[in-house]
Design a protein around this motif. Structure first.
Motif, PDB file in Angstrom:
ATOM      1  N   ALA B 116      -8.809  17.959 -45.089  1.00 23.43           N
ATOM      2  CA  ALA B 116      -8.879  17.632 -46.363  1.00 23.43           C
ATOM      3  C   ALA B 116      -7.354  17.851 -46.678  1.00 23.43           C
ATOM      4  CB  ALA B 116      -9.197  18.647 -47.297  1.00 23.43           C
ATOM      5  N   GLY B 117      -6.268  18.976 -45.858  1.00 23.45           N
ATOM      6  CA  GLY B 117      -4.988  19.015 -46.007  1.00 23.45           C
ATOM      7  C   GLY B 117      -4.576  18.030 -45.303  1.00 23.45           C
ATOM      8  N   SER B 118      -5.131  17.441 -44.280  1.00 20.17           N
ATOM      9  CA  SER B 118      -4.568  15.563 -43.738  1.00 20.17           C
ATOM     10  C   SER B 118      -4.348  14.610 -44.517  1.00 20.17           C
ATOM     11  CB  SER B 118      -5.310  15.544 -41.826  1.00 20.17           C
ATOM     12  OG  SER B 118      -7.121  14.892 -42.722  1.00 20.17           O
ATOM     13  N   VAL B 119      -6.015  13.878 -45.260  1.00 19.40           N
ATOM     14  CA  VAL B 119      -5.941  13.349 -46.134  1.00 19.40           C
ATOM     15  C   VAL B 119      -5.238  13.792 -47.197  1.00 19.40           C
ATOM     16  CG1 VAL B 119      -7.326  12.116 -47.943  1.00 19.40           C
ATOM     17  CG2 VAL B 119      -8.665  13.083 -46.154  1.00 19.40           C
ATOM     18  N   THR B 120      -4.623  14.486 -47.730  1.00 17.99           N
ATOM     19  CA  THR B 120      -3.368  15.300 -48.637  1.00 17.99           C
ATOM     20  C   THR B 120      -2.527  14.563 -47.833  1.00 17.99           C
ATOM     21  OG1 THR B 120      -4.997  17.058 -49.368  1.00 17.99           O
ATOM     22  CG2 THR B 120      -2.363  17.173 -50.607  1.00 17.99           C
ATOM     23  N   VAL B 121      -1.943  15.308 -47.180  1.00 18.03           N
ATOM     24  CA  VAL B 121      -0.447  14.796 -46.651  1.00 18.03           C
ATOM     25  C   VAL B 121       0.059  13.400 -46.623  1.00 18.03           C
ATOM     26  CG1 VAL B 121       0.826  14.831 -44.254  1.00 18.03           C
ATOM     27  CG2 VAL B 121      -0.084  17.205 -45.408  1.00 18.03           C
ATOM     28  N   MET B 122      -1.619  12.372 -45.592  1.00 18.42           N
ATOM     29  CA  MET B 122      -1.209  10.972 -45.618  1.00 18.42           C
ATOM     30  C   MET B 122      -0.745  11.214 -47.205  1.00 18.42           C
ATOM     31  SD  MET B 122      -4.314   8.638 -44.380  1.00 18.42           S
ATOM     32  CE  MET B 122      -5.052   8.959 -46.053  1.00 18.42           C
ATOM     33  N   LEU B 124       0.511  12.447 -50.114  1.00 17.41           N
ATOM     34  CA  LEU B 124       1.160  12.600 -51.192  1.00 17.41           C
ATOM     35  C   LEU B 124       2.827  11.523 -49.780  1.00 17.41           C
ATOM     36  CD1 LEU B 124       0.905  15.440 -51.869  1.00 17.41           C
ATOM     37  CD2 LEU B 124       0.927  13.768 -53.468  1.00 17.41           C
ATOM     38  N   LYS B 125       2.274  12.125 -48.625  1.00 16.16           N
ATOM     39  CA  LYS B 125       3.907  11.606 -47.759  1.00 16.16           C
ATOM     40  C   LYS B 125       4.064  10.350 -47.691  1.00 16.16           C
ATOM     41  CE  LYS B 125       6.774  14.071 -44.044  1.00 16.16           C
ATOM     42  NZ  LYS B 125       6.185  14.132 -43.359  1.00 16.16           N
ATOM     43  N   TYR B 126       2.195   9.562 -47.866  1.00 12.87           N
ATOM     44  CA  TYR B 126       2.928   8.113 -46.918  1.00 12.87           C
ATOM     45  C   TYR B 126       2.412   7.196 -47.978  1.00 12.87           C
ATOM     46  CZ  TYR B 126       3.947  11.046 -42.900  1.00 12.87           C
ATOM     47  OH  TYR B 126       4.311  11.857 -42.054  1.00 12.87           O
ATOM     48  N   ILE B 127       1.334   7.435 -48.719  1.00 18.22           N
ATOM     49  CA  ILE B 127       0.966   6.658 -48.847  1.00 18.22           C
ATOM     50  C   ILE B 127       1.290   6.364 -50.448  1.00 18.22           C
ATOM     51  CG2 ILE B 127      -1.337   5.204 -50.744  1.00 18.22           C
ATOM     52  CD1 ILE B 127      -3.078   6.200 -48.012  1.00 18.22           C
ATOM     53  N   VAL B 128       2.355   7.211 -51.675  1.00 16.19           N
ATOM     54  CA  VAL B 128       2.676   7.130 -52.577  1.00 16.19           C
ATOM     55  C   VAL B 128       4.411   6.631 -52.451  1.00 16.19           C
ATOM     56  CG1 VAL B 128       3.120   8.787 -54.259  1.00 16.19           C
ATOM     57  CG2 VAL B 128       0.835   8.938 -53.703  1.00 16.19           C
ATOM     58  N   PRO B 129       4.692   6.896 -51.605  1.00 15.17           N
ATOM     59  CA  PRO B 129       5.667   6.346 -51.349  1.00 15.17           C
ATOM     60  C   PRO B 129       5.806   4.662 -51.225  1.00 15.17           C
ATOM     61  CG  PRO B 129       6.464   8.179 -50.344  1.00 15.17           C
ATOM     62  CD  PRO B 129       4.695   8.036 -51.071  1.00 15.17           C
ATOM     63  N   GLU B 130       4.436   4.595 -51.044  1.00 14.34           N
ATOM     64  CA  GLU B 130       4.080   3.019 -50.554  1.00 14.34           C
ATOM     65  C   GLU B 130       5.207   2.424 -49.207  1.00 14.34           C
ATOM     66  OE1 GLU B 130       5.130   0.664 -54.008  1.00 14.34           O
ATOM     67  OE2 GLU B 130       2.807   1.435 -54.038  1.00 14.34           O
ATOM     68  N   TYR B 131       5.189   3.412 -48.052  1.00 13.17           N
ATOM     69  CA  TYR B 131       5.796   3.097 -46.965  1.00 13.17           C
ATOM     70  C   TYR B 131       4.625   1.572 -45.850  1.00 13.17           C
ATOM     71  CZ  TYR B 131       8.838   6.584 -46.869  1.00 13.17           C
ATOM     72  OH  TYR B 131       9.722   8.048 -47.545  1.00 13.17           O
ATOM     73  N   PRO B 132       5.316   0.782 -45.764  1.00 14.36           N
ATOM     74  CA  PRO B 132       4.736   0.251 -44.788  1.00 14.36           C
ATOM     75  C   PRO B 132       4.346   0.868 -42.848  1.00 14.36           C
ATOM     76  CG  PRO B 132       6.927  -0.305 -44.170  1.00 14.36           C
ATOM     77  CD  PRO B 132       7.028   0.823 -45.108  1.00 14.36           C
ATOM     78  N   VAL B 140      -2.459   8.336 -40.739  1.00 15.45           N
ATOM     79  CA  VAL B 140      -3.236   7.958 -40.243  1.00 15.45           C
ATOM     80  C   VAL B 140      -3.524   8.548 -39.256  1.00 15.45           C
ATOM     81  CG1 VAL B 140      -4.489   6.089 -39.499  1.00 15.45           C
ATOM     82  CG2 VAL B 140      -3.390   5.542 -41.628  1.00 15.45           C
ATOM     83  N   ALA B 141      -3.279   8.654 -38.627  1.00 15.18           N
ATOM     84  CA  ALA B 141      -3.290   9.118 -37.127  1.00 15.18           C
ATOM     85  C   ALA B 141      -3.311  11.386 -37.452  1.00 15.18           C
ATOM     86  CB  ALA B 141      -1.826   9.269 -36.261  1.00 15.18           C
ATOM     87  N   ASN B 142      -3.171  11.405 -38.178  1.00 14.97           N
ATOM     88  CA  ASN B 142      -3.606  13.125 -38.719  1.00 14.97           C
ATOM     89  C   ASN B 142      -4.980  12.860 -39.046  1.00 14.97           C
ATOM     90  OD1 ASN B 142      -3.113  15.236 -39.600  1.00 14.97           O
ATOM     91  ND2 ASN B 142      -1.065  15.311 -40.621  1.00 14.97           N
ATOM     92  N   VAL B 143      -4.724  12.338 -40.006  1.00 17.35           N
ATOM     93  CA  VAL B 143      -6.807  11.919 -40.503  1.00 17.35           C
ATOM     94  C   VAL B 143      -7.552  12.030 -39.177  1.00 17.35           C
ATOM     95  CG1 VAL B 143      -7.851  11.583 -42.422  1.00 17.35           C
ATOM     96  CG2 VAL B 143      -6.389  11.463 -42.611  1.00 17.35           C
TER      97      VAL B 143
END
Lengths: 127, 172
Positions: B116-122, B124-132, B140-143
């Protein structure tokens, strides 16, 4: 079974494996793929150590089989590490993609040699 | 021996309880763990390599779910499985089964928390700021890594439970 021919063929395969890995490092003057050799040499060691440490004769005692399992777990870890490490290096632009292919093939040849060598020579002193 | 009170029409295949399947399962578990681990190491190495164009890097926050998952694997598989049902036997005192279940629960909580934490990190850190995508790959690799570690632990668990029936068959 483990005749002279087997030894000669195995040593040829081992030499080809080392040739591929060394070429993959030396052609690009980048010696990171040599780590693959270290990985594959280390890979069978946990199995040997845990096989010695555990007593395979007692079936009821679970502690021995746990040690053997731990050794197998580590061996599986190292075998995949030998493939994962060059692809990681290539993905992160530390080595070239041809070097990755050469070192993976060479590493698999080296590991196959080690495994078949132990298989051929363990059969004699069993029982 | 279980043939008389079978539930399904198809019989259990014979290879399920063989020692070779067990060995292969343990190797497979180690391989899956290694694969997961190197997926994550790849992401963190990529973030410091020349190919990473962005200013976003893998920091310690990204490591925490993986550490939780690995600890959970360690805890779950250190427990002696035969202690879980020990309450039904008279020789086990001092609530061994209760302690075993508590520790097991902690292990599963650590592992689920890692995933769950890996999904959270993905998110909050990468999807919400909309990185390419090259940057999104860290999340994704973390999940993927945490899911593979969980799968490895599940394989090891199933394989270790198989052992009991195998030794039982030998003892009879």
């Amino acid at each position: 079974m483990a005749g002279l021919k087997t030894i000669i063929v195995l040593s040829f395969i081992l030499a080809i494996g080392f040739l591929l890995v060394i070429l993959s490092s030396a052609l690009w003057k980048n010696y990171l793929p040599l780590l693959v050799v270290a990985t594959y040499v280390v890979a069978p060691i946990p199995n040997w150590i845990c096989g010695r440490a555990a007593n395979p004769d007692d079936f009821m005692e679970s502690s021995g089989s746990v040690l053997i399992d731990f050794g197998r777990f580590l061996t599986g870890f190292f075998v995949v590490m030998g493939i994962a490490l060059p692809s990681l290096f290539a993905h992160c632009a530390l080595i070239q993609y041809p070097a990755m292919i050469m070192s993976i093939v060479g590493g698999l040849l080296i590991y196959g040699t080690i495994i078949s060598f132990t298989m051929f020579f363990q059969e004699e002193n069993e029982f | 021996m279980m043939a008389s009170h079978r539930l399904f029409r198809f019989p259990k295949p014979a290879w399920i309880n063989s020692a070779n399947t067990r060995t292969a399962g343990v190797y497979l578990s180690g391989a899956l763990f290694s694969l997961g681990f190197f997926f994550f190491v790849d992401a963190s190495a990529y973030s410091r390599s020349a190919k990473n164009g962005s200013t976003v890097h893998v920091t310690f926050v990204d490591w925490i779910p993986g550490i939780c998952s690995a600890l959970g694997t360690l805890v779950i598989n250190s427990i002696d499985k035969s202690r879980l049902g020990a309450d039904s036997f008279s020789y086990s005192g001092n609530g061994v089964a209760w302690k075993a279940r508590l520790v097991l629960f902690l292990g599963f909580a650590l592992m689920a928390g890692g995933l769950a934490g890996s999904v959270t990190v993905m998110i909050l850190k990468y999807i919400v700021p909309e990185y390419p995508f090259p940057t999104l790959w860290f999340g994704v690799a973390n999940v993927i890594a945490n899911a593979l570690i969980m799968l490895s632990s599940a394989v090891l668990w199933v394989v270790q439970n198989m052992e009991d029936e195998y030794t039982y068959n030998l003892a009879l």
